[in-house]
Design a protein around this motif. Structure first.
Motif, PDB file in Angstrom:
ATOM      1  N   PRO B 321      10.470  30.390  -4.732  1.00  0.00           N
ATOM      2  CA  PRO B 321      11.630  30.374  -3.839  1.00  0.00           C
ATOM      3  C   PRO B 321      12.909  30.154  -4.632  1.00  0.00           C
ATOM      4  N   ALA B 322      13.994  30.782  -4.173  1.00  0.00           N
ATOM      5  CA  ALA B 322      15.258  30.681  -4.893  1.00  0.00           C
ATOM      6  C   ALA B 322      15.801  29.264  -4.832  1.00  0.00           C
ATOM      7  N   HIS B 323      15.793  28.693  -3.615  1.00  0.00           N
ATOM      8  CA  HIS B 323      16.267  27.313  -3.493  1.00  0.00           C
ATOM      9  C   HIS B 323      15.097  26.461  -3.065  1.00  0.00           C
ATOM     10  N   LYS B 324      14.667  25.652  -3.994  1.00  0.00           N
ATOM     11  CA  LYS B 324      13.506  24.832  -3.679  1.00  0.00           C
ATOM     12  C   LYS B 324      13.912  23.679  -2.780  1.00  0.00           C
ATOM     13  N   GLU B 325      12.966  23.309  -1.953  1.00  0.00           N
ATOM     14  CA  GLU B 325      13.259  22.199  -1.070  1.00  0.00           C
ATOM     15  C   GLU B 325      12.884  20.889  -1.751  1.00  0.00           C
ATOM     16  N   ALA B 326      13.412  20.718  -2.920  1.00  0.00           N
ATOM     17  CA  ALA B 326      13.141  19.477  -3.638  1.00  0.00           C
ATOM     18  C   ALA B 326      14.346  18.555  -3.480  1.00  0.00           C
ATOM     19  N   GLY B 327      14.306  17.439  -4.199  1.00  0.00           N
ATOM     20  CA  GLY B 327      15.403  16.481  -4.117  1.00  0.00           C
ATOM     21  C   GLY B 327      16.695  17.097  -4.636  1.00  0.00           C
ATOM     22  N   PRO B 328      17.802  16.455  -4.331  1.00  0.00           N
ATOM     23  CA  PRO B 328      19.100  16.992  -4.744  1.00  0.00           C
ATOM     24  C   PRO B 328      19.237  17.059  -6.263  1.00  0.00           C
ATOM     25  N   GLY B 329      18.535  16.205  -6.967  1.00  0.00           N
ATOM     26  CA  GLY B 329      18.637  16.204  -8.425  1.00  0.00           C
ATOM     27  C   GLY B 329      18.122  17.500  -9.020  1.00  0.00           C
ATOM     28  N   ASP B 330      17.026  17.975  -8.442  1.00  0.00           N
ATOM     29  CA  ASP B 330      16.417  19.204  -8.919  1.00  0.00           C
ATOM     30  C   ASP B 330      17.372  20.375  -8.800  1.00  0.00           C
ATOM     31  N   GLU B 331      17.985  20.432  -7.647  1.00  0.00           N
ATOM     32  CA  GLU B 331      18.950  21.499  -7.354  1.00  0.00           C
ATOM     33  C   GLU B 331      20.002  21.562  -8.455  1.00  0.00           C
ATOM     34  N   LEU B 332      20.450  20.365  -8.807  1.00  0.00           N
ATOM     35  CA  LEU B 332      21.502  20.256  -9.808  1.00  0.00           C
ATOM     36  C   LEU B 332      21.031  20.828 -11.142  1.00  0.00           C
ATOM     37  N   LYS B 333      19.755  20.533 -11.452  1.00  0.00           N
ATOM     38  CA  LYS B 333      19.234  20.967 -12.736  1.00  0.00           C
ATOM     39  C   LYS B 333      19.213  22.494 -12.825  1.00  0.00           C
ATOM     40  N   ILE B 334      18.804  23.103 -11.721  1.00  0.00           N
ATOM     41  CA  ILE B 334      18.722  24.558 -11.716  1.00  0.00           C
ATOM     42  C   ILE B 334      20.094  25.158 -11.982  1.00  0.00           C
ATOM     43  N   SER B 335      21.079  24.617 -11.258  1.00  0.00           N
ATOM     44  CA  SER B 335      22.394  25.202 -11.446  1.00  0.00           C
ATOM     45  C   SER B 335      22.914  24.882 -12.849  1.00  0.00           C
ATOM     46  N   GLN B 336      22.418  23.750 -13.409  1.00  0.00           N
ATOM     47  CA  GLN B 336      22.819  23.418 -14.781  1.00  0.00           C
ATOM     48  C   GLN B 336      22.303  24.486 -15.747  1.00  0.00           C
ATOM     49  N   GLU B 337      21.040  24.878 -15.521  1.00  0.00           N
ATOM     50  CA  GLU B 337      20.467  25.946 -16.355  1.00  0.00           C
ATOM     51  C   GLU B 337      21.321  27.191 -16.273  1.00  0.00           C
ATOM     52  N   MET B 338      21.674  27.521 -15.011  1.00  0.00           N
ATOM     53  CA  MET B 338      22.486  28.693 -14.760  1.00  0.00           C
ATOM     54  C   MET B 338      23.824  28.572 -15.476  1.00  0.00           C
ATOM     55  N   GLN B 339      24.414  27.356 -15.348  1.00  0.00           N
ATOM     56  CA  GLN B 339      25.719  27.124 -15.960  1.00  0.00           C
ATOM     57  C   GLN B 339      25.649  27.383 -17.460  1.00  0.00           C
ATOM     58  N   ASN B 340      24.586  26.849 -18.084  1.00  0.00           N
ATOM     59  CA  ASN B 340      24.441  27.042 -19.529  1.00  0.00           C
ATOM     60  C   ASN B 340      24.358  28.520 -19.866  1.00  0.00           C
ATOM     61  N   LYS B 341      23.577  29.215 -19.053  1.00  0.00           N
ATOM     62  CA  LYS B 341      23.373  30.634 -19.288  1.00  0.00           C
ATOM     63  C   LYS B 341      24.712  31.360 -19.210  1.00  0.00           C
ATOM     64  N   ILE B 342      25.470  31.025 -18.161  1.00  0.00           N
ATOM     65  CA  ILE B 342      26.753  31.692 -17.967  1.00  0.00           C
ATOM     66  C   ILE B 342      27.703  31.357 -19.102  1.00  0.00           C
ATOM     67  N   ALA B 343      27.707  30.077 -19.486  1.00  0.00           N
ATOM     68  CA  ALA B 343      28.617  29.651 -20.553  1.00  0.00           C
ATOM     69  C   ALA B 343      28.310  30.379 -21.851  1.00  0.00           C
ATOM     70  N   SER B 344      27.014  30.476 -22.168  1.00  0.00           N
ATOM     71  CA  SER B 344      26.666  31.116 -23.433  1.00  0.00           C
ATOM     72  C   SER B 344      27.010  32.607 -23.376  1.00  0.00           C
ATOM     73  N   LEU B 345      26.798  33.188 -22.207  1.00  0.00           N
ATOM     74  CA  LEU B 345      27.149  34.601 -22.053  1.00  0.00           C
ATOM     75  C   LEU B 345      28.643  34.803 -22.260  1.00  0.00           C
ATOM     76  N   ARG B 346      29.398  33.870 -21.669  1.00  0.00           N
ATOM     77  CA  ARG B 346      30.852  33.998 -21.750  1.00  0.00           C
ATOM     78  C   ARG B 346      31.342  33.941 -23.192  1.00  0.00           C
ATOM     79  N   SER B 347      30.777  32.980 -23.936  1.00  0.00           N
ATOM     80  CA  SER B 347      31.254  32.834 -25.324  1.00  0.00           C
ATOM     81  C   SER B 347      30.842  34.062 -26.134  1.00  0.00           C
ATOM     82  N   GLU B 348      29.653  34.549 -25.823  1.00  0.00           N
ATOM     83  CA  GLU B 348      29.187  35.744 -26.507  1.00  0.00           C
ATOM     84  C   GLU B 348      30.143  36.907 -26.234  1.00  0.00           C
ATOM     85  N   LEU B 349      30.515  37.000 -24.960  1.00  0.00           N
ATOM     86  CA  LEU B 349      31.416  38.067 -24.535  1.00  0.00           C
ATOM     87  C   LEU B 349      32.739  37.986 -25.277  1.00  0.00           C
ATOM     88  N   GLU B 350      33.242  36.754 -25.403  1.00  0.00           N
ATOM     89  CA  GLU B 350      34.539  36.575 -26.046  1.00  0.00           C
ATOM     90  C   GLU B 350      34.516  37.103 -27.469  1.00  0.00           C
TER      91      GLU B 350
END
Lengths: 721, 715
Positions: B321-350
């Motif tokens: 499932p895209a959004h797991k029905e876990a605790g709020p902490g888990d949710e944060l972690k997923i978006s953290q992963e995403m954030q890292n991915k986006i950040a690294s992509l951005r720097s690569e792009l630059e």
């Protein structure tokens, strides 16, 4: 993902653009729409079967909560809203090609029923400028009219062409509403009461307009363009192969700013951010969208966005809740972003690869057969373009010629020109056959209107036998008056018609304007006044001559009143002149107009006569039918047959009469349009206040049937002697 | 059970060919599988997913384009050796990326299809099939038409080796050694083969196939004859099948059928009690799905369907499932992963942007030099130009790796461009001058942002032949455009078939003269679609064709010095006669053309047209009535007073309208063909009846079969 909060299946077709929501009893919102055969249906889910059928109203046999309103004419526009503030509820306004009806649905009575000579193609209800009472404003054949709830005609003016769309919007931010008018001559005009404030030229007929946030408004064209203007500046626009049938502003993502909701002809509906045009929500219907409106249809205090399809499917959407953070699409934003960034990265990598491979080929040196196929061209290849006037030959009519050539031996395989409004579609293609390939291509251009156009040129450059070509992209502007070729003064007889006005500007500025707006190619070196400059129209409309005296008096001689108007408007905006009084005389045109006015009178009287005839005949039919039926009852077959034969003949006569009447009516409409256009043209010869004065004065003259006064006003620009 | 799959994009590699992505079997303690994919840059990429990010295992060096990728290994052991086909070479990699094999085959062409089973290697070039065992040549077969795919029945289940070729002429060829065992006709040109259930089902003989016109089927290949199990008819008009796989994504213990199509559709079929396929799930991607496989990639414990698209995107459809029905902490972690991915992509792009800017400047500076050249590498275009049987029109599909800016379509024959619903590009027709530039169609398609795939529909007229050209300009700097050419053949609406009715009255056209087998074959290729370009082996050859619009047929039999063409449609013969004599004159070959016209054939063709024409006329009439009847219905409130016929029209109005919309100008085309028939009939008699055409059209307007027949007889 946003899902509809309610879905209705109404068993009625809905005419596109003719949908409104009104609270006719002051409380319950009712969906109102025009349907087939001159009927309007009102869907009122809150008063099931309470009302009797009476007067115009008729209860539908199929659904208990739908009542039908008989208009008996093809409905051409429809709206609802507060027309009489004392009534405390909404009224329904229905326009047809000949009449306007303001209707009180709750009391089932007419507020007024007016005959409209110019027809009603679009209507809008609301307060305009300083006029205190709400108006039902309709746009028809070049004319705009506004009525209050008593049917008093409080507002009247003319516009350039047949009106297709209207909207009320606080355009200049003064707290009062201005009227936006979109017409078939591709112009959006803004009226501050009856004064034109601004005109914006678009590329096709403007089919819908809607007010957005502040001084922004949305528009849709018949070629599939949808966009948003902020005052006179276009914010964004997009074009689709489908066309927008309805647009509406609604805050769907609860961010406090209304989005542009567009209903498309293919059944798509989308919501776009008013700033960027980015799609934030979309949904699909099975048939074309007829209208997008809003109303609190569930009566729970939250207005819904209501979308209707032509097949009578209705869906209501509630704005998204805060938790959704405006994310109404299927996929997550992050995924989308990652994808977008990766795509960008891939594109950059590809571009980089292109450069790398390029240097590799360069190092290899000599060009080979393969290179030729790949479309390798010298790096210093340049594309040159020139615009000139071609006076034509036996086989070709005269035109503006765009010459595109390469700077070396590479050839141009094809040229694509994207430009709006001057070609049949949005693009024009020149694709020479293999044996006609050369380094130069000539493109004839015939702009149908005098508007400045940006030509976006894409040229495919390579060699014969190449399968890949370099694409050179560049943009050239076609000046506004490119269809006028420079010629020596005195080469032909000067036209008698003229306009004359005085400006207090330096000659150099006028010359600058000339250079920007005509294709002169350095053929003139005018330094100071007085001077004279002549052009011939490539459209065959004769000579155009402009003179400027040292005193600053400019006279323009041309038989084309539109051209004179265009020149004055263009010059005035270039020199930033706010008010300009102009003296004008167009003897041939005025003569024609005089005839038209005579004809209008004639058609009017013929119309009256024909209507009387019809009434007579229908009386006759009634009596004859009775006689025939009597004969049948008496079994007098011979007589009955005779009577019915006569009846048949009479019927034929009646049909013929009706046809004549129709022809007469369409002729009348055509002539009325011409009269309206004449007033508009006379207005266009002036700028600012004098312009408004001319239009109002002309209107008065026509009302008083004072033809001579009319021409006098058109000539000198004012009514007083 | 409701199936909910979430889309996850992993990485993007270069442009890929069909069947070039596989999942390595899970090994060791880890349950997630690694992905191997080969692209047109010649790079084999192997990666695994760790915390939602692609972690590369190995990457080979760039080279020639990879046309196929498959896994192999000794029978009855995990299949984890990677084999790729590059040009005419086969390379083998271990799962760690070590190259252990480089086998230069003796094929002169590049490899188009590959199958591996234990030590056996089956390779196909355009027309040639080769079987190697331990890299030693075993068997060889020359196919009559292009080979699209090759598959061998499971050697683990059956003791015999039975290779099957999917050939363009709508035939599966089942081989034994170097010999053809038998041929199986399938409903469309097969593009891909697969073993049912991954191993050929219970019998081990069940073979799945997908066709380029979007059909699927299952055939049991027994030793003596084929048994057709089921076929789908592609009702929804979806794209051609490019890849199939069997995997139990529903988790019900039975393997479902996964299908990837060239219009970006991913479908999952499960099987009902009668073992017929039932569509359970579909999802639309924006580009062709080149490879598909089920497995566990992204997260331990969640199965997913992995796809590779044309532009090289590896995308999963995960049961996680895209959004797991876990605790709020888990949710944060997923978006953290995403954030890292986006950040690294951005720097690569630059960084990339900076580099590109530099290069761009360098490129622009080279414009000052007089010796430098500007050469931009050719971008690859995925194209498909096919005749649709249902509405007798051609569809042209163009796909580019990056977004398309615009496409210019030019034709030197009169053709009609039809609107395609899926296509969102803004089309604009430009006025064209047939003289002196020979343009009959000039149209531009300006694509919306992010369009990588464009579908066009073209309607041709038989007898008018020439070339259709498409100039494709993608949105990439420096801007280039590529031209692709498509032949509109004289008998463009004919399609290859393998059986015809022999008892129809036939007209015959016979050619004799001093021409070789190759020459006469080239003329047939010139006239007819779907004929292999290679001259067939043997002394003589026979091809059968069917007119997709009228269902009339054509039989071509030819050899050195003689060609015989038989058709029940006199217009077909007339077109052939004109084109063949023109072609022969061009080559300065003296041809004797004789023809034998069967008067009955005209009547027969008219009889064939009759039901179609009558149906169309009736349909047009009904459609015309719909609006008026609907008005009546509203006016009267009900429709009880109408006669049953009218009530029927009202009831089925939606279907009628849909059918009418689906085949625009159908009636006009029928009229045109009847007119041609009329003119051609009398042309063979030596009379010109063009002046009588208006009379014919009048008769057609008030159509009646008998009066039309009489007119044909008496005129």
């Amino acid at each position: 993902m946003l899902v509809p909060v309610f879905t209705l299946k109404l068993n009625h077709k809905i005419n596109p653009r003719m949908v409104a929501v009104g609270k006719y009893d002051g409380v319950h919102p009712c969906l109102t729409a025009a349907t087939q055969i001159g009927k309007v249906f009102i869907h009122n889910p809150y008063s099931r079967g309470q009302r009797e059928s009476a007067l115009r109203m008729m209860q539908s046999n199929q659904d208990s909560d739908v009542s039908l309103l008989n208009i008996n004419q093809t409905v051409s526009c429809l709206t609802s809203g507060v027309l009489n503030p004392q009534l405390g509820c909404d009224s329904l306004v229905v326009g047809t090609q000949t009449n306007l009806l303001a209707y009180d649905v709750f009391n089932n009575s007419d507020l007024f029923y007016k005959e409209i000579a110019d027809g009603a193609n679009a209507t809008v209800l609301g307060n305009l400028g300083d006029i205190s009472s709400p108006l039902a404003i309709i746009g028809g054949n070049c004319a705009l009219q506004g009525f209050d709830h008593k049917g008093n005609d409080l507002f009247w003016t003319v516009t350039g062409d047949i009106v297709r769309s209207l909207a009320l919007c606080d355009f200049d931010g003064d707290g009062k509403k201005e009227l936006l008018v979109g017409s078939e001559d591709f112009d959006i005009r803004v009226f501050k009461e009856d004064e034109i404030v601004t005109e914006m030229t678009e590329t096709e007929t403007i089919t819908t307009l809607c007010p957005m946030n502040g001084n922004r408004f949305g528009y849709a064209l018949s070629n599939g363009t949808v966009g948003v203007y902020d005052r006179t500046v276009r914010y964004w626009r997009i074009k689709s192969k489908n066309y927008a049938t309805s647009i509406h502003a609604f805050d769907l993502n609860s961010d406090g700013v209304r989005e542009l909701i567009t209903g498309w002809s293919n059944g798509k509906i989308d919501a776009r951010s008013d700033r960027t045009g980015e799609v934030i929500f979309k949904d699909n219907f099975t048939s074309s969208i007829a209208g997008v409106v809003e109303g609190d249809y569930r009566m729970d205090g939250n207005p819904q966005l209501i979308c209707c399809s032509v097949d009578g499917e209705v869906r209501g959407y509630l704005p998204s809740s805060q938790e959704m953070k405006g994310n109404m699409m299927d996929t997550s934003v992050e995924q989308e972003l990652v994808r977008e960034l990766s795509q960008k990265k891939q594109n950059l990598l590809l571009e980089l690869r292109n450069y790398e491979e390029n240097t590799k080929v360069e190092l290899n040196g000599q060009m080979s057969e393969v290179d030729c196929q790949m479309g390798v061209i010298p790096a210093n290849t340049q594309l040159q373009t020139t615009l000139s006037v071609n006076l034509g030959s036996d086989t070709q009519s005269c035109h503006v010629e765009l010459t595109i050539s390469t700077s070396n031996d590479s050839i141009i395989r094809a040229v694509l020109i994207f430009a709006e409004g001057i070609f049949e579609g949005e693009s024009h293609v020149i694709h020479p056959s293999l044996q006609n390939l050369s380094t130069r291509i000539r493109v004839p251009i015939l702009p149908p209107k005098d508007v400045p156009v940006d030509l976006h040129i894409k040229a495919f450059v390579g060699y014969k036998g190449s399968t890949q070509f370099h694409v050179f992209e560049l943009t050239r502007q076609l000046p506004r008056f490119s269809m006028y070729a420079f010629c020596r003064p005195g080469s032909a007889l000067e036209p008698k018609s003229f306009v004359k006005f005085t400006i207090s500007e330096r000659v150099q500025r006028v010359v600058m304007w000339l250079n920007q707006n005509f294709l002169l190619l350095g053929e003139t070196e005018i330094q100071n006044a007085p001077f004279q400059i002549c052009f011939t129209s490539l459209r065959g409309a004769g000579l155009l001559s402009m003179k400027m005296k040292a005193s600053g008096e400019i006279s323009v001689n041309t038989d084309d009143m539109d051209l004179a108007g265009d020149i004055i408007q263009s010059l005035a905006s270039f020199l930033a002149i706010e008010d300009l009084q102009v003296e004008a005389d167009f003897p041939t045109y005025f003569e024609r107009l005089r005839k038209v006015l005579l004809k209008v009178d004639e058609y009017h009287s013929v119309h009256q006569k024909l209507t009387a005839d019809m009434a007579d005949r229908s009386n006759l039919i009634r009596s004859m039918l009775v006689q025939a039926e009597d004969a049948r009852l008496l079994r007098d077959m011979k007589n009955m047959k005779k009577r019915y034969m006569e009846l048949n003949d009479l019927n034929k006569d009646l049909i013929n009469g009706y046809k004549i009447c129709c022809n007469n009516h369409s002729e009348l409409l055509g002539n009325l349009k011409e009269v309206n256009q004449a007033i508009q043209r006379a207005g266009r010869l002036r700028v600012g206040k004098p312009k408004t004065q001319v239009i109002t004065a002309c209107r008065d003259a026509i009302r008083n049937n004072n033809v001579n006064m009319l021409f006098r006003i058109m000539r000198i620009g004012m009514a007083s002697s | 059970m409701e199936l909910n799959l979430n889309r996850v994009d992993y990485i993007q590699v270069g442009v890929t060919s069909p069947k070039t992505m596989r999942l390595l079997p899970a090994s060791g303690r880890r349950a997630t599988q690694k992905v191997v994919i080969g692209d047109h840059n010649g790079v084999v990429t192997c990666f695994g997913i760790k915390k939602g990010e692609a972690m590369p295992v190995f990457k080979s060096l760039p080279g020639q384009k990879i046309s196929r990728l498959d896994l192999g290994g000794a029978l009855n052991t995990p299949q984890e050796k990677i084999f790729v086909a590059i040009g005419s070479e086969i390379r083998g990699f271990t799962k760690r990326g070590k190259q252990f094999l480089s086998f230069e085959t003796n094929l002169t062409e590049s490899i188009k299809a590959m199958h591996i089973s234990g030590a056996d290697l089956f390779l196909c070039a355009s027309y040639i099939f080769n079987h190697y065992c331990d890299c030693k040549d075993q068997h060889y077969y020359l196919s009559g038409d292009k080979i699209n795919d090759v598959m061998c029945l499971s050697a683990e289940k059956l003791s015999r080796i039975t290779p099957i070729l999917a050939c363009q002429d709508r035939v599966l060829r089942v081989l034994q050694g170097s010999d053809l065992m038998y041929e199986v006709e399938v409903p469309g040109p097969p593009t891909v083969l697969g073993l049912h259930n991954g191993d050929g089902g219970d019998s081990g003989e069940d073979l799945l196939f997908g066709t380029s016109d979007g059909k699927l089927g299952l055939i049991q290949i027994t030793q003596a004859y084929p048994v057709h199990k089921w076929e789908t008819i592609n009702e929804k008009k979806r794209g051609g099948v490019l890849c199939i796989d069997s995997f139990d994504i529903l988790g019900d213990g039975v393997k479902e059928l996964l299908v990837g199509r060239d219009d970006g559709m991913v479908e999952i079929y499960s099987f009902d009690s009668a073992n017929d396929p039932v569509l359970r799930y579909d999802q639309a991607f924006s580009e062709s799905i080149m490879s598909i496989q089920g497995g566990c990639v992204g997260k331990d414990g969640y199965d997913e369907i992995l796809t590779a698209t044309y532009s090289g995107w590896v995308t999963g459809l995960s049961t996680e499932p895209a959004h797991k029905e876990a605790g709020p902490g888990d949710e944060l972690k997923i978006s953290q992963e995403m954030q890292n991915k986006i950040a690294s992509l951005r720097s690569e792009l630059e960084q990339l942007q900076f580099k590109v800017l530099q290069e761009r400047e360098k490129y622009q500076q080279s414009a000052q030099s007089s010796t430098a050249v500007s050469a931009v590498p050719v971008f690859s275009v995925n194209e498909k130009f096919t005749l649709n049987r249902d509405d007798a029109s051609y569809s042209l599909i163009l796909e580019v790796q990056t977004a398309i800016d615009n496409v210019l379509v030019q034709s030197d024959v009169p053709v009609d461009l039809l609107d395609v619903d899926k296509n969102s590009a803004v089309v604009s027709f430009s006025g064209c001058d047939s003289e002196p530039n020979g343009n009959f169609l000039l149209a531009t398609y300006r694509c919306q942002a992010n369009t990588t795939r464009l579908e066009l529909k073209i309607r041709s007229i038989e007898g008018q032949y020439g070339t259709l050209q498409a100039y494709i300009t993608p949105r990439i700097q420096p801007k280039t455009c590529q031209v692709r050419q498509y032949q509109i053949k004289p008998l463009s609406l004919h399609q290859r078939t393998h059986v015809i009715e022999h008892d129809r009255p036939m007209n015959t056209l016979t050619l004799t003269g001093q021409f070789s087998f190759g020459e006469v074959h080239s003329w047939v290729v010139f006239c007819m679609p779907e004929v292999p370009e290679k001259t067939p082996v043997g002394e003589s050859v026979t091809f059968y064709f069917q007119n997709t619009f009228l269902d009339t047929q054509l039989e071509c039999t030819y050899r050195k010095g003689e060609g015989v063409f038989k058709s029940d449609n006199i217009s077909t013969i007339s077109i052939l006669k004109d084109v063949l004599s023109k072609e022969a004159t061009k080559k300065k070959i003296n041809l004797n053309i004789s023809y034998d016209i069967n008067e009955d054939s005209v009547k027969h063709t008219l009889k064939m047209i009759h039901p179609k024409l009558e149906h169309q006329l009736l349909l047009a009439k009904k459609v015309q009535l719909i609006d008026a009847l609907k008005e009546l219905q509203i006016h009267e409130g009900n429709m009880d007073f109408l006669i049953p016929e009218y009530r029927g029209i009202l009831e089925e109005s939606d279907q009628l309208l849909q059918e009418y919309k689906k085949q625009p100008a159908h009636l006009e085309r029928l009229y045109g063909m009847i007119t041609d028939l009329f003119i051609d009939k009398f042309k063979f008699k030596g009379t010109n009846v063009k002046s009588k055409v208006p009379v014919l059209l009048e008769i057609l307007d008030s159509y009646d079969q008998n009066s039309l027949m009489t007119f044909f007889d008496t005129a």
